[in-house]
Design a protein around this motif. Sequence first.
Motif, PDB file in Angstrom:
ATOM      1  N   GLU A   1     -11.477 -11.434   3.311  1.00  0.00           N
ATOM      2  CA  GLU A   1     -11.046 -10.606   4.433  1.00  0.00           C
ATOM      3  C   GLU A   1     -11.278  -9.135   4.104  1.00  0.00           C
ATOM      4  OE1 GLU A   1      -7.256 -13.439   5.614  1.00  0.00           O
ATOM      5  OE2 GLU A   1      -7.163 -12.094   3.914  1.00  0.00           O
ATOM      6  N   SER A   2     -11.748  -8.382   5.069  1.00  0.00           N
ATOM      7  CA  SER A   2     -12.062  -6.980   4.795  1.00  0.00           C
ATOM      8  C   SER A   2     -10.868  -6.075   5.058  1.00  0.00           C
ATOM      9  CB  SER A   2     -13.236  -6.533   5.658  1.00  0.00           C
ATOM     10  OG  SER A   2     -12.896  -6.723   7.010  1.00  0.00           O
ATOM     11  N   THR A   3      -9.766  -6.650   5.508  1.00  0.00           N
ATOM     12  CA  THR A   3      -8.609  -5.823   5.866  1.00  0.00           C
ATOM     13  C   THR A   3      -7.737  -5.466   4.675  1.00  0.00           C
ATOM     14  OG1 THR A   3      -7.394  -7.836   6.340  1.00  0.00           O
ATOM     15  CG2 THR A   3      -8.415  -6.741   8.209  1.00  0.00           C
ATOM     16  N   LYS A   4      -7.928  -6.145   3.576  1.00  0.00           N
ATOM     17  CA  LYS A   4      -7.013  -5.921   2.465  1.00  0.00           C
ATOM     18  C   LYS A   4      -7.498  -4.752   1.596  1.00  0.00           C
ATOM     19  CE  LYS A   4      -4.519  -9.835   3.115  1.00  0.00           C
ATOM     20  NZ  LYS A   4      -4.709 -11.252   2.968  1.00  0.00           N
ATOM     21  N   TYR A   5      -6.539  -4.017   1.063  1.00  0.00           N
ATOM     22  CA  TYR A   5      -6.862  -2.873   0.214  1.00  0.00           C
ATOM     23  C   TYR A   5      -7.313  -3.338  -1.156  1.00  0.00           C
ATOM     24  CZ  TYR A   5      -4.213  -0.145   3.644  1.00  0.00           C
ATOM     25  OH  TYR A   5      -3.757   0.453   4.783  1.00  0.00           O
ATOM     26  N   GLY A   6      -7.866  -2.424  -1.929  1.00  0.00           N
ATOM     27  CA  GLY A   6      -8.141  -2.753  -3.319  1.00  0.00           C
ATOM     28  C   GLY A   6      -9.446  -2.195  -3.836  1.00  0.00           C
ATOM     29  N   LEU A   7      -9.492  -2.078  -5.156  1.00  0.00           N
ATOM     30  CA  LEU A   7     -10.674  -1.571  -5.847  1.00  0.00           C
ATOM     31  C   LEU A   7     -11.689  -2.689  -6.066  1.00  0.00           C
ATOM     32  CD1 LEU A   7      -8.611   0.181  -8.638  1.00  0.00           C
ATOM     33  CD2 LEU A   7     -10.101   1.440  -7.061  1.00  0.00           C
ATOM     34  N   GLU A   8     -12.935  -2.286  -6.323  1.00  0.00           N
ATOM     35  CA  GLU A   8     -13.932  -3.199  -6.875  1.00  0.00           C
ATOM     36  C   GLU A   8     -13.967  -2.928  -8.379  1.00  0.00           C
ATOM     37  OE1 GLU A   8     -15.406  -5.416  -4.969  1.00  0.00           O
ATOM     38  OE2 GLU A   8     -14.655  -4.567  -3.073  1.00  0.00           O
ATOM     39  N   LEU A   9     -14.438  -3.921  -9.142  1.00  0.00           N
ATOM     40  CA  LEU A   9     -14.447  -3.781 -10.602  1.00  0.00           C
ATOM     41  C   LEU A   9     -15.207  -2.534 -11.055  1.00  0.00           C
ATOM     42  CD1 LEU A   9     -13.862  -4.680 -13.471  1.00  0.00           C
ATOM     43  CD2 LEU A   9     -15.793  -6.268 -13.311  1.00  0.00           C
ATOM     44  N   ASN A  10     -16.381  -2.292 -10.462  1.00  0.00           N
ATOM     45  CA  ASN A  10     -17.167  -1.138 -10.930  1.00  0.00           C
ATOM     46  C   ASN A  10     -16.468   0.193 -10.637  1.00  0.00           C
ATOM     47  OD1 ASN A  10     -17.579  -1.251  -8.215  1.00  0.00           O
ATOM     48  ND2 ASN A  10     -19.814  -1.130  -8.285  1.00  0.00           N
TER      49      ASN A  10
ATOM     50  N   HIS B 103       2.692  -1.890  -7.749  1.00  0.00           N
ATOM     51  CA  HIS B 103       1.678  -2.943  -7.871  1.00  0.00           C
ATOM     52  C   HIS B 103       0.315  -2.599  -7.301  1.00  0.00           C
ATOM     53  CE1 HIS B 103       4.083  -6.810  -8.766  1.00  0.00           C
ATOM     54  NE2 HIS B 103       4.927  -5.817  -8.936  1.00  0.00           N
ATOM     55  N   ALA B 104       0.260  -1.681  -6.334  1.00  0.00           N
ATOM     56  CA  ALA B 104      -0.972  -1.583  -5.544  1.00  0.00           C
ATOM     57  C   ALA B 104      -1.662  -0.238  -5.694  1.00  0.00           C
ATOM     58  CB  ALA B 104      -0.664  -1.886  -4.080  1.00  0.00           C
ATOM     59  N   VAL B 105      -1.997   0.121  -6.916  1.00  0.00           N
ATOM     60  CA  VAL B 105      -2.704   1.382  -7.140  1.00  0.00           C
ATOM     61  C   VAL B 105      -4.199   1.143  -6.921  1.00  0.00           C
ATOM     62  CG1 VAL B 105      -3.290   3.155  -8.828  1.00  0.00           C
ATOM     63  CG2 VAL B 105      -0.954   2.258  -8.707  1.00  0.00           C
ATOM     64  N   ASP B 106      -4.735   1.817  -5.899  1.00  0.00           N
ATOM     65  CA  ASP B 106      -6.123   1.538  -5.535  1.00  0.00           C
ATOM     66  C   ASP B 106      -6.971   2.800  -5.463  1.00  0.00           C
ATOM     67  OD1 ASP B 106      -5.047   2.654  -3.318  1.00  0.00           O
ATOM     68  OD2 ASP B 106      -5.643   1.061  -1.928  1.00  0.00           O
ATOM     69  N   SER B 107      -6.469   3.897  -6.043  1.00  0.00           N
ATOM     70  CA  SER B 107      -7.301   5.104  -6.115  1.00  0.00           C
ATOM     71  C   SER B 107      -6.840   5.988  -7.260  1.00  0.00           C
ATOM     72  CB  SER B 107      -7.231   5.900  -4.806  1.00  0.00           C
ATOM     73  OG  SER B 107      -5.970   6.535  -4.686  1.00  0.00           O
ATOM     74  N   GLU B 108      -7.773   6.818  -7.712  1.00  0.00           N
ATOM     75  CA  GLU B 108      -7.449   7.767  -8.768  1.00  0.00           C
ATOM     76  C   GLU B 108      -6.447   8.803  -8.261  1.00  0.00           C
ATOM     77  OE1 GLU B 108     -10.881   9.270 -10.760  1.00  0.00           O
ATOM     78  OE2 GLU B 108      -9.856  11.139 -11.266  1.00  0.00           O
TER      79      GLU B 108
ATOM     80  N   HIS C  39       0.848  -1.189   0.000  1.00  0.00           N
ATOM     81  CA  HIS C  39       0.000   0.000   0.000  1.00  0.00           C
ATOM     82  C   HIS C  39       0.888   1.245   0.000  1.00  0.00           C
ATOM     83  CE1 HIS C  39      -3.495   2.439   0.621  1.00  0.00           C
ATOM     84  NE2 HIS C  39      -2.921   3.026   1.636  1.00  0.00           N
ATOM     85  N   LEU C  40       0.558   2.193  -0.859  1.00  0.00           N
ATOM     86  CA  LEU C  40       1.401   3.374  -1.045  1.00  0.00           C
ATOM     87  C   LEU C  40       0.583   4.635  -0.803  1.00  0.00           C
ATOM     88  CD1 LEU C  40       4.071   4.679  -2.068  1.00  0.00           C
ATOM     89  CD2 LEU C  40       3.232   4.330  -4.409  1.00  0.00           C
ATOM     90  N   GLN C  41       1.088   5.491   0.081  1.00  0.00           N
ATOM     91  CA  GLN C  41       0.423   6.769   0.315  1.00  0.00           C
ATOM     92  C   GLN C  41       0.869   7.777  -0.739  1.00  0.00           C
ATOM     93  OE1 GLN C  41       1.830   6.737   4.585  1.00  0.00           O
ATOM     94  NE2 GLN C  41      -0.005   8.007   4.799  1.00  0.00           N
ATOM     95  N   SER C  42      -0.059   8.579  -1.205  1.00  0.00           N
ATOM     96  CA  SER C  42       0.242   9.535  -2.275  1.00  0.00           C
ATOM     97  C   SER C  42       1.431  10.433  -1.921  1.00  0.00           C
ATOM     98  CB  SER C  42      -0.975  10.408  -2.569  1.00  0.00           C
ATOM     99  OG  SER C  42      -2.022   9.619  -3.071  1.00  0.00           O
ATOM    100  N   LYS C  43       1.471  10.852  -0.679  1.00  0.00           N
ATOM    101  CA  LYS C  43       2.521  11.813  -0.304  1.00  0.00           C
ATOM    102  C   LYS C  43       3.924  11.207  -0.356  1.00  0.00           C
ATOM    103  CE  LYS C  43       2.243  10.897   4.633  1.00  0.00           C
ATOM    104  NZ  LYS C  43       1.791  11.314   5.951  1.00  0.00           N
ATOM    105  N   LYS C  44       4.021   9.887  -0.444  1.00  0.00           N
ATOM    106  CA  LYS C  44       5.343   9.243  -0.481  1.00  0.00           C
ATOM    107  C   LYS C  44       5.800   8.862  -1.890  1.00  0.00           C
ATOM    108  CE  LYS C  44       5.352   7.655   4.241  1.00  0.00           C
ATOM    109  NZ  LYS C  44       5.414   6.506   5.163  1.00  0.00           N
ATOM    110  N   VAL C  45       4.955   9.076  -2.875  1.00  0.00           N
ATOM    111  CA  VAL C  45       5.297   8.678  -4.248  1.00  0.00           C
ATOM    112  C   VAL C  45       6.576   9.359  -4.711  1.00  0.00           C
ATOM    113  CG1 VAL C  45       4.549   8.814  -6.656  1.00  0.00           C
ATOM    114  CG2 VAL C  45       2.911   8.152  -4.882  1.00  0.00           C
TER     115      VAL C  45
END
Length: 218
Positions: free
Chosen positions: A117-126, A84-89, A67-73
Amino acid sequence: MDQLKSIIDQCDATDARLVAVSKTKPNSAILTLYDEGQRIFGENRVQELVGKYENLPKDIKWHMIGHLQSKKVKYIAPFVSMIHAVDSEKLLLEINKRASQHERTIPVLLQFHIAEESTKYGLELNEAATMLEHLSWEALSGVQIAGVMGMATFTSDIDQVRREFRSLKNIFDHLKSNFFADDPLFKEISMGMSGDYQVALEEGSTMVRIGSLLFGSR
Ligand SMILES: *Cc1c(COP(=O)(O)O)cnc(C)c1O
Protein backbone atom coordinates in the motif's frame (compact mmCIF):
# COMPACT_ATOMS: atom_id res chain seq x y z
CA MET A 1 -8.41 -10.68 31.10
CA ASP A 2 -7.82 -13.95 29.21
CA GLN A 3 -7.00 -12.24 25.93
CA LEU A 4 -4.20 -10.25 27.56
CA LYS A 5 -2.76 -13.33 29.22
CA SER A 6 -2.86 -15.31 25.99
CA ILE A 7 -1.05 -12.59 24.05
CA ILE A 8 1.54 -12.14 26.81
CA ASP A 9 2.19 -15.89 26.83
CA GLN A 10 2.77 -15.87 23.08
CA CYS A 11 5.12 -12.91 23.42
CA ASP A 12 7.01 -14.52 26.30
CA ALA A 13 7.67 -17.60 24.17
CA THR A 14 9.95 -15.52 21.92
CA ASP A 15 10.97 -12.85 24.44
CA ALA A 16 8.85 -10.22 22.70
CA ARG A 17 6.93 -7.45 24.43
CA LEU A 18 3.39 -6.17 24.12
CA VAL A 19 2.51 -2.56 23.42
CA ALA A 20 -1.19 -2.22 24.27
CA VAL A 21 -2.54 0.27 21.74
CA SER A 22 -5.07 2.36 23.64
CA LYS A 23 -5.80 5.09 21.08
CA THR A 24 -9.41 6.37 21.24
CA LYS A 25 -10.04 4.28 24.37
CA PRO A 26 -10.94 5.85 27.72
CA ASN A 27 -8.70 5.93 30.77
CA SER A 28 -10.93 3.38 32.48
CA ALA A 29 -10.14 0.80 29.79
CA ILE A 30 -6.43 1.47 30.20
CA LEU A 31 -6.69 1.07 33.98
CA THR A 32 -8.36 -2.30 33.53
CA LEU A 33 -5.28 -3.61 31.71
CA TYR A 34 -3.00 -1.71 34.08
CA ASP A 35 -4.55 -3.60 36.98
CA GLU A 36 -3.74 -6.84 35.13
CA GLY A 37 -0.10 -5.77 35.11
CA GLN A 38 0.25 -4.20 31.65
CA ARG A 39 2.59 -1.19 31.71
CA ILE A 40 3.42 -0.36 28.07
CA PHE A 41 0.72 1.54 26.20
CA GLY A 42 0.80 2.99 22.69
CA GLU A 43 -0.94 6.06 21.30
CA ASN A 44 -0.87 7.69 17.89
CA ARG A 45 -2.03 11.25 18.60
CA VAL A 46 0.02 13.75 20.57
CA GLN A 47 -2.84 15.54 22.30
CA GLU A 48 -4.48 12.31 23.42
CA LEU A 49 -1.14 10.94 24.59
CA VAL A 50 -0.39 14.01 26.70
CA GLY A 51 -3.85 13.94 28.29
CA LYS A 52 -3.58 10.30 29.20
CA TYR A 53 -0.06 10.74 30.56
CA GLU A 54 -1.30 13.50 32.85
CA ASN A 55 -4.24 11.54 34.20
CA LEU A 56 -2.93 8.00 34.53
CA PRO A 57 -0.33 6.30 36.78
CA LYS A 58 3.18 7.60 36.27
CA ASP A 59 4.78 4.17 35.95
CA ILE A 60 3.08 3.62 32.59
CA LYS A 61 5.55 3.57 29.72
CA TRP A 62 4.01 5.56 26.88
CA HIS A 63 5.00 4.69 23.33
CA MET A 64 4.22 7.06 20.48
CA ILE A 65 3.45 4.66 17.65
CA GLY A 66 1.90 6.90 15.00
CA HIS A 67 3.15 9.40 12.48
CA LEU A 68 4.67 12.34 14.37
CA GLN A 69 5.05 15.89 13.13
CA SER A 70 8.29 17.59 14.14
CA LYS A 71 6.51 20.59 15.58
CA LYS A 72 4.68 18.37 18.09
CA VAL A 73 7.72 16.56 19.50
CA LYS A 74 8.12 19.14 22.26
CA TYR A 75 4.86 18.11 23.92
CA ILE A 76 5.86 14.48 24.46
CA ALA A 77 9.64 14.84 24.88
CA PRO A 78 9.43 15.22 28.68
CA PHE A 79 7.92 11.80 29.27
CA VAL A 80 7.60 9.54 26.22
CA SER A 81 9.35 6.15 26.59
CA MET A 82 9.76 5.32 22.91
CA ILE A 83 8.92 6.85 19.54
CA HIS A 84 8.21 4.13 16.95
CA ALA A 85 7.72 5.96 13.68
CA VAL A 86 10.78 8.05 12.89
CA ASP A 87 10.79 8.44 9.13
CA SER A 88 12.98 11.48 8.48
CA GLU A 89 16.22 13.07 9.54
CA LYS A 90 14.34 16.24 10.37
CA LEU A 91 12.20 14.39 12.90
CA LEU A 92 15.20 12.57 14.36
CA LEU A 93 17.06 15.85 14.90
CA GLU A 94 14.03 17.49 16.47
CA ILE A 95 13.61 14.59 18.91
CA ASN A 96 17.30 14.89 19.75
CA LYS A 97 16.96 18.61 20.41
CA ARG A 98 13.85 18.37 22.58
CA ALA A 99 15.08 15.34 24.52
CA SER A 100 18.36 17.13 25.23
CA GLN A 101 16.46 20.11 26.63
CA HIS A 102 15.01 17.71 29.19
CA GLU A 103 18.33 15.93 29.71
CA ARG A 104 16.78 12.77 28.35
CA THR A 105 17.74 10.17 25.78
CA ILE A 106 14.66 8.95 23.95
CA PRO A 107 14.77 5.50 22.33
CA VAL A 108 13.43 5.70 18.77
CA LEU A 109 12.70 3.24 15.98
CA LEU A 110 13.18 3.92 12.28
CA GLN A 111 9.96 3.26 10.40
CA PHE A 112 10.28 1.40 7.12
CA HIS A 113 7.85 1.16 4.28
CA ILE A 114 7.31 -2.56 3.83
CA ALA A 115 3.69 -2.67 2.65
CA GLU A 116 2.49 -2.68 -0.92
CA GLU A 117 0.00 0.00 0.00
CA SER A 118 1.34 3.43 -0.87
CA THR A 119 -0.52 5.18 1.94
CA LYS A 120 1.73 4.08 4.74
CA TYR A 121 4.65 6.19 5.94
CA GLY A 122 8.20 4.99 6.16
CA LEU A 123 11.76 5.02 4.90
CA GLU A 124 13.34 2.86 2.23
CA LEU A 125 16.52 1.01 3.19
CA ASN A 126 18.77 3.14 0.97
CA GLU A 127 17.35 6.37 2.44
CA ALA A 128 18.02 5.14 5.96
CA ALA A 129 21.52 4.00 5.08
CA THR A 130 22.33 7.39 3.56
CA MET A 131 20.98 9.12 6.65
CA LEU A 132 22.97 6.93 9.04
CA GLU A 133 26.14 7.36 6.99
CA HIS A 134 26.13 11.11 6.94
CA LEU A 135 24.65 11.85 10.37
CA SER A 136 27.15 12.14 13.15
CA TRP A 137 24.52 10.17 14.98
CA GLU A 138 26.89 8.92 17.60
CA ALA A 139 26.99 12.50 18.86
CA LEU A 140 23.21 12.71 19.05
CA SER A 141 22.92 12.16 22.77
CA GLY A 142 19.18 12.88 22.90
CA VAL A 143 18.18 9.91 20.78
CA GLN A 144 19.06 6.27 20.90
CA ILE A 145 18.23 4.38 17.73
CA ALA A 146 16.81 1.19 19.18
CA GLY A 147 15.64 -0.62 16.05
CA VAL A 148 13.05 -0.65 13.30
CA MET A 149 9.28 -0.55 12.90
CA GLY A 150 6.91 -1.39 10.08
CA MET A 151 3.33 -2.14 9.14
CA ALA A 152 2.33 -4.90 6.75
CA THR A 153 -0.32 -4.51 4.09
CA PHE A 154 -3.88 -4.86 5.41
CA THR A 155 -4.74 -8.09 3.62
CA SER A 156 -5.90 -11.62 4.37
CA ASP A 157 -3.01 -12.94 2.25
CA ILE A 158 -0.83 -14.37 5.03
CA ASP A 159 2.03 -15.15 2.64
CA GLN A 160 2.25 -11.53 1.60
CA VAL A 161 2.18 -10.35 5.21
CA ARG A 162 4.91 -12.86 6.05
CA ARG A 163 7.07 -11.65 3.12
CA GLU A 164 6.68 -8.07 4.28
CA PHE A 165 7.62 -8.86 7.88
CA ARG A 166 10.57 -10.88 6.60
CA SER A 167 11.70 -7.86 4.60
CA LEU A 168 11.67 -5.76 7.79
CA LYS A 169 13.73 -8.41 9.57
CA ASN A 170 16.21 -8.29 6.67
CA ILE A 171 16.39 -4.51 6.93
CA PHE A 172 17.04 -4.82 10.66
CA ASP A 173 19.82 -7.37 10.06
CA HIS A 174 21.40 -5.18 7.40
CA LEU A 175 21.41 -2.06 9.60
CA LYS A 176 22.60 -4.07 12.58
CA SER A 177 25.65 -5.41 10.79
CA ASN A 178 26.46 -2.19 8.93
CA PHE A 179 25.83 0.46 11.56
CA PHE A 180 25.03 -1.04 14.95
CA ALA A 181 27.18 -4.15 15.25
CA ASP A 182 28.66 -2.88 18.52
CA ASP A 183 25.44 -1.47 19.91
CA PRO A 184 23.47 -3.94 22.03
CA LEU A 185 20.66 -1.39 22.37
CA PHE A 186 19.83 -1.64 18.67
CA LYS A 187 17.64 -4.70 19.10
CA GLU A 188 13.97 -3.96 18.48
CA ILE A 189 11.77 -5.01 15.60
CA SER A 190 8.33 -3.47 16.15
CA MET A 191 5.89 -5.35 13.95
CA GLY A 192 2.55 -7.09 14.31
CA MET A 193 -0.95 -5.82 15.11
CA SER A 194 -4.22 -7.51 16.11
CA GLY A 195 -4.66 -9.23 12.76
CA ASP A 196 -1.12 -10.36 12.09
CA TYR A 197 0.86 -10.46 15.34
CA GLN A 198 1.28 -14.24 15.31
CA VAL A 199 2.96 -14.11 11.91
CA ALA A 200 5.07 -11.19 13.14
CA LEU A 201 6.25 -13.15 16.17
CA GLU A 202 7.17 -16.08 13.92
CA GLU A 203 9.20 -13.70 11.77
CA GLY A 204 11.20 -12.20 14.61
CA SER A 205 9.13 -9.38 16.08
CA THR A 206 10.37 -8.13 19.45
CA MET A 207 7.41 -5.81 20.01
CA VAL A 208 3.83 -6.27 18.91
CA ARG A 209 1.42 -3.33 18.90
CA ILE A 210 -2.06 -4.60 19.63
CA GLY A 211 -5.22 -2.55 20.01
CA SER A 212 -8.57 -3.94 18.94
CA LEU A 213 -7.88 -7.48 20.11
CA LEU A 214 -7.42 -6.14 23.66
CA PHE A 215 -9.83 -3.22 23.78
CA GLY A 216 -12.47 -4.14 21.23
CA SER A 217 -12.90 -2.52 17.83
CA ARG A 218 -12.63 1.22 17.45
C1 LIG B 1 -3.79 1.41 15.65
C2 LIG B 1 -2.40 0.92 15.47
C3 LIG B 1 -2.02 -0.39 15.88
C4 LIG B 1 -2.99 -1.38 16.50
O1 LIG B 1 -3.94 -1.78 15.56
P1 LIG B 1 -4.98 -2.97 15.92
O2 LIG B 1 -5.32 -3.53 14.58
O3 LIG B 1 -6.12 -2.33 16.60
O4 LIG B 1 -4.28 -3.95 16.77
C5 LIG B 1 -0.71 -0.75 15.71
N1 LIG B 1 0.21 0.07 15.17
C6 LIG B 1 -0.11 1.33 14.77
C7 LIG B 1 0.95 2.18 14.18
C8 LIG B 1 -1.42 1.78 14.90
O5 LIG B 1 -1.72 3.03 14.50
